[in-house]
Design a protein around this motif. Structure first.
Motif, short mmCIF file in Angstrom:
data_model
loop_
_atom_site.label_atom_id
_atom_site.label_comp_id
_atom_site.label_asym_id
_atom_site.label_seq_id
_atom_site.Cartn_x
_atom_site.Cartn_y
_atom_site.Cartn_z
N LEU A 98 -5.56 -6.60 4.96
CA LEU A 98 -6.58 -7.66 4.90
C LEU A 98 -6.15 -8.66 3.84
CD1 LEU A 98 -9.45 -8.72 5.66
CD2 LEU A 98 -10.33 -7.26 3.83
N ARG A 99 -6.01 -9.95 4.22
CA ARG A 99 -5.49 -10.96 3.31
C ARG A 99 -6.54 -12.05 3.07
NH1 ARG A 99 -0.34 -11.93 1.94
NH2 ARG A 99 0.35 -10.56 3.62
N SER A 100 -6.83 -12.35 1.78
CA SER A 100 -7.82 -13.34 1.41
C SER A 100 -7.24 -14.75 1.52
CB SER A 100 -8.30 -13.08 -0.02
OG SER A 100 -7.29 -13.48 -0.94
N PRO A 101 -8.08 -15.80 1.42
CA PRO A 101 -7.56 -17.18 1.46
C PRO A 101 -6.53 -17.47 0.37
CG PRO A 101 -9.93 -17.17 1.81
CD PRO A 101 -9.56 -15.77 1.44
N SER A 102 -6.66 -16.82 -0.80
CA SER A 102 -5.72 -17.07 -1.89
C SER A 102 -4.51 -16.16 -1.86
CB SER A 102 -6.44 -16.91 -3.24
OG SER A 102 -6.85 -15.56 -3.42
N GLY A 103 -4.47 -15.22 -0.89
CA GLY A 103 -3.31 -14.35 -0.75
C GLY A 103 -3.47 -12.94 -1.26
N THR A 104 -4.62 -12.57 -1.81
CA THR A 104 -4.86 -11.20 -2.24
C THR A 104 -4.92 -10.28 -1.01
OG1 THR A 104 -6.12 -11.99 -4.14
CG2 THR A 104 -6.38 -9.67 -3.55
N THR A 105 -4.26 -9.12 -1.10
CA THR A 105 -4.20 -8.22 0.06
C THR A 105 -4.83 -6.87 -0.26
OG1 THR A 105 -1.99 -7.44 -0.58
CG2 THR A 105 -2.11 -9.30 0.97
N TYR A 106 -5.39 -6.25 0.77
CA TYR A 106 -5.95 -4.90 0.71
C TYR A 106 -5.38 -4.13 1.90
CZ TYR A 106 -9.19 -7.57 -2.18
OH TYR A 106 -9.72 -8.40 -3.12
N ASN A 107 -4.89 -2.90 1.64
CA ASN A 107 -4.21 -2.13 2.67
C ASN A 107 -4.91 -0.80 2.94
OD1 ASN A 107 -1.79 -3.92 2.88
ND2 ASN A 107 -1.51 -3.27 0.76
N THR A 108 -4.82 -0.35 4.19
CA THR A 108 -5.29 0.98 4.55
C THR A 108 -4.57 1.41 5.83
OG1 THR A 108 -7.24 2.37 4.91
CG2 THR A 108 -7.22 0.22 5.99
N ALA A 109 -4.80 2.65 6.23
CA ALA A 109 -4.14 3.18 7.44
C ALA A 109 -4.99 4.30 8.02
CB ALA A 109 -2.75 3.70 7.11
N VAL A 110 -4.90 4.46 9.34
CA VAL A 110 -5.56 5.55 10.04
C VAL A 110 -4.58 6.12 11.06
CG1 VAL A 110 -7.86 4.53 9.75
CG2 VAL A 110 -6.54 4.06 11.82
N TRP A 121 -10.17 -15.34 6.38
CA TRP A 121 -9.37 -14.17 6.03
C TRP A 121 -8.55 -13.78 7.27
CZ3 TRP A 121 -10.18 -10.65 1.58
CH2 TRP A 121 -11.02 -11.20 0.60
N TYR A 122 -7.42 -13.11 7.02
CA TYR A 122 -6.57 -12.65 8.12
C TYR A 122 -6.32 -11.16 8.00
CZ TYR A 122 -5.72 -17.62 8.84
OH TYR A 122 -5.88 -18.97 9.07
N ILE A 123 -6.29 -10.49 9.15
CA ILE A 123 -6.03 -9.05 9.18
C ILE A 123 -4.81 -8.82 10.07
CG2 ILE A 123 -6.95 -6.75 9.64
CD1 ILE A 123 -9.75 -8.05 9.65
N GLU A 124 -3.77 -8.20 9.50
CA GLU A 124 -2.58 -7.83 10.27
C GLU A 124 -2.62 -6.32 10.54
OE1 GLU A 124 2.31 -8.10 10.20
OE2 GLU A 124 1.14 -8.63 8.42
N ILE A 125 -2.59 -5.95 11.82
CA ILE A 125 -2.65 -4.54 12.22
C ILE A 125 -1.34 -4.20 12.91
CG2 ILE A 125 -3.99 -2.79 13.42
CD1 ILE A 125 -5.57 -6.15 13.15
N THR A 126 -0.72 -3.07 12.50
CA THR A 126 0.60 -2.69 13.01
C THR A 126 0.57 -1.25 13.53
OG1 THR A 126 1.66 -4.13 11.39
CG2 THR A 126 3.05 -2.51 12.46
N ASN A 127 1.22 -1.05 14.69
CA ASN A 127 1.36 0.29 15.27
C ASN A 127 2.67 0.35 16.05
OD1 ASN A 127 0.54 1.94 18.14
ND2 ASN A 127 0.29 3.03 16.23
N SER A 128 3.53 1.30 15.67
CA SER A 128 4.81 1.51 16.37
C SER A 128 5.59 0.20 16.53
CB SER A 128 4.58 2.16 17.73
OG SER A 128 4.01 3.44 17.58
N ALA A 129 5.74 -0.52 15.43
CA ALA A 129 6.52 -1.76 15.35
C ALA A 129 5.89 -2.93 16.10
CB ALA A 129 7.94 -1.53 15.87
N ILE A 130 4.66 -2.78 16.61
CA ILE A 130 3.94 -3.88 17.26
C ILE A 130 2.83 -4.34 16.31
CG2 ILE A 130 2.61 -4.61 19.27
CD1 ILE A 130 3.90 -2.37 20.85
#
Length: 470
Positions: free
Chosen positions: A416-428, A451-460
């Motif tokens: 999870l990335r804020s407008p200023s670039g701060t990031t928060y990470n998690t995984a399931v 805000w932007y959320i980047e979600i990754t699974n098996s290189a996708i």
């Protein structure tokens, strides 16, 4: 050198003092002999000597202070040398080396400081980070010094999944390990990992002495029962049971009133109808002389068409054989040769025609064997990865929820990335059907805006945009 300097200063002070006394004595004689003449005033000359004498006195005090500091440092170095010798003696008297970590709990992205003593001098050592299922997550190589000691800094990935891990060092026929916990690096509170509770089990060692206590540990569904049966080469059975802890981990122990008989043993562990079979060896004597033999697959569940990878540690330059048996009994065989450090890899290629269900894997090396099961599911359609949020606009204090589908039992990571670039990470971990849910809590201190959320699974990867309003 300091003693000579001190002595010189003292002698110089005595000479000056003697000269002063001698001058005063002569002065007194002149006065007594020539009382009718005027008396010279030597006060200013004497006063001019006082700063020099005072300076000499201060120098002597400084040297004494330095001497005391040097003595204190010598004492501390002596204590440190004593502690190191005691640690080395403990390691030499122990049946296994000693490994020391700088702490037991780490955050994602931290570096683990590893110090170990008691290994063979100038030998190659494998440093492994294993997850709670026994899989090697990270592996590095170093060497012990001439005293059998080694030091290594093992860097953790910032995206490593939080949980319980094991740091293990293997060098020749010696091994040492320590349990650690890796926690998520988050801004507040803790993030609970969602996903299924796979039942897994492993022994704390591969080779035991006849008087050792055998430990079996692993993961499963919290508050459920685990039953274990340890079977000797002659058929004698030992039982143990326990309840899985709230965090999803368990440990059980086997010990006998008499020393365990030597030979190949196996343990069957059952939880909610799922059984795991573990193999181990028991030896007589005071120390083990069998090189550890380990084996694991890179995943527990595969889809038809996937490549199955087996890896582990075996006797260097020896043959490792593996068999993969289908539910109906069809067997596939592969072999390889362990490298100079004992590590090896084996690969099975599957096709869309492979049967679905539980397949049995058996690996052998130098008379030792390891066995476990994997599950193969069908892939009627190509693997797809989806991700979406439950809303597009949130208020501060809301919980952001992302859901979708991915590859079964694989990690889904989110940033999870804020407008200023701060990031928060998690995984399931994705469920058997591929579904998953990820949540991010928000607070009043969060920035307003896109805000932007980047979600990754098996290189996708997928990127989702949301708006956070006051």
């Amino acid at each position: 050198m300091k003693k000579y300097a001190t002595a010189g200063i003292v002698i110089l002070a005595l000479v000056i003092g003697s000269a002063t006394v001698y001058g005063l004595f002569n002065l007194n004689s002149i006065i007594m002999g020539k009382s009718d003449q005027s008396t010279p005033n030597y006060t200013s000359a004497l006063n001019s000597l006082k700063p020099q004498i005072s300076s000499l006195s201060n120098n002597v005090s400084s040297l004494n202070s330095i001497k005391a500091d040097v003595s204190d440092i010598k004492g501390k170095l002596s204590d440190l040398e004593t502690k190191i010798n005691q640690a080395q003696q403990s390691a030499s008297q122990s049946s296994r080396p000693i490994i020391i970590l700088d702490r037991s709990v780490y955050l994602q992205g931290n570096t683990i400081l590893i110090i170990a003593v008691g290994f063979e001098p100038q030998k190659v050592a494998q440093i492994q980070l294993r997850d709670n299922n026994g899989y090697v997550v990270t592996q590095a190589q170093t060497s012990s010094d001439s005293a059998g000691r080694l030091t290594y800094n093992l860097a953790l990935s910032s995206s490593i999944i939080p949980g319980n891990y094991q740091v293990k060092i293997i060098s020749g026929q010696l091994a040492a390990w320590q349990q650690i916990t890796i926690m998520e690096r988050s801004y507040s509170g803790s993030v609970i990992l969602s996903g299924p509770y796979l039942f897994n089990a492993q022994t704390d060692q591969d080779v035991y002495l006849s008087s050792d206590v055998i430990e079996v540990f692993g993961t499963g569904k919290p508050y459920t029962s685990v039953y274990g049966v340890l079977t000797s080469p002659s058929g004698m059975k030992f039982t143990s049971n326990t309840t899985i802890q709230p965090g999803g981990t368990f440990a059980m122990f086997f010990s006998g009133s008499q020393p365990f008989e030597s030979g190949s043993w196996y343990v069957t562990v059952n939880n909610q109808g799922v059984t795991r079979t573990l193999y181990l060896s028991v030896q007589s004597g005071n120390s083990s002389n069998v090189n550890p033999f380990t084996a694991q697959s890179d995943f527990g569940i595969y889809q038809t068409g996937d490549q199955i990878r087996m890896s582990g540690i075996a006797q260097p330059y020896t043959t490792v054989s593996a068999s993969l048996t289908s539910p109906s009994g069809h067997m596939y065989m592969v072999t390889t040769t362990a490298s100079f450090d004992g590590s090896y890899q084996l690969f099975f290629s599957t096709s869309q025609l492979y049967e679905t269900g539980y397949w049995n894997v058996n690996l052998t090396n130098q008379g030792q064997s390891r066995g476990f099961s994997i599950y193969i599911t069908s892939t009627s359609s190509p693997h797809s990865f989806t991700a979406q949020t439950d809303k597009t606009i949130y208020k501060k204090g809301d919980q952001i929820q992302i859901s979708g589908t991915g590859k079964s039992y694989t990690a889904v990571k989110a940033t999870l990335r804020s407008p200023s670039g701060t990031t928060y990470n998690t995984a399931v971990t994705a469920h058997l059907d591929g579904s998953y849910v990820i949540s991010f809590p928000t607070s009043s201190s969060f920035e307003t805006g896109n805000w932007y959320i980047e979600i990754t699974n098996s290189a996708i990867s997928k990127v989702v945009s949301i708006f956070l309003e006051p």
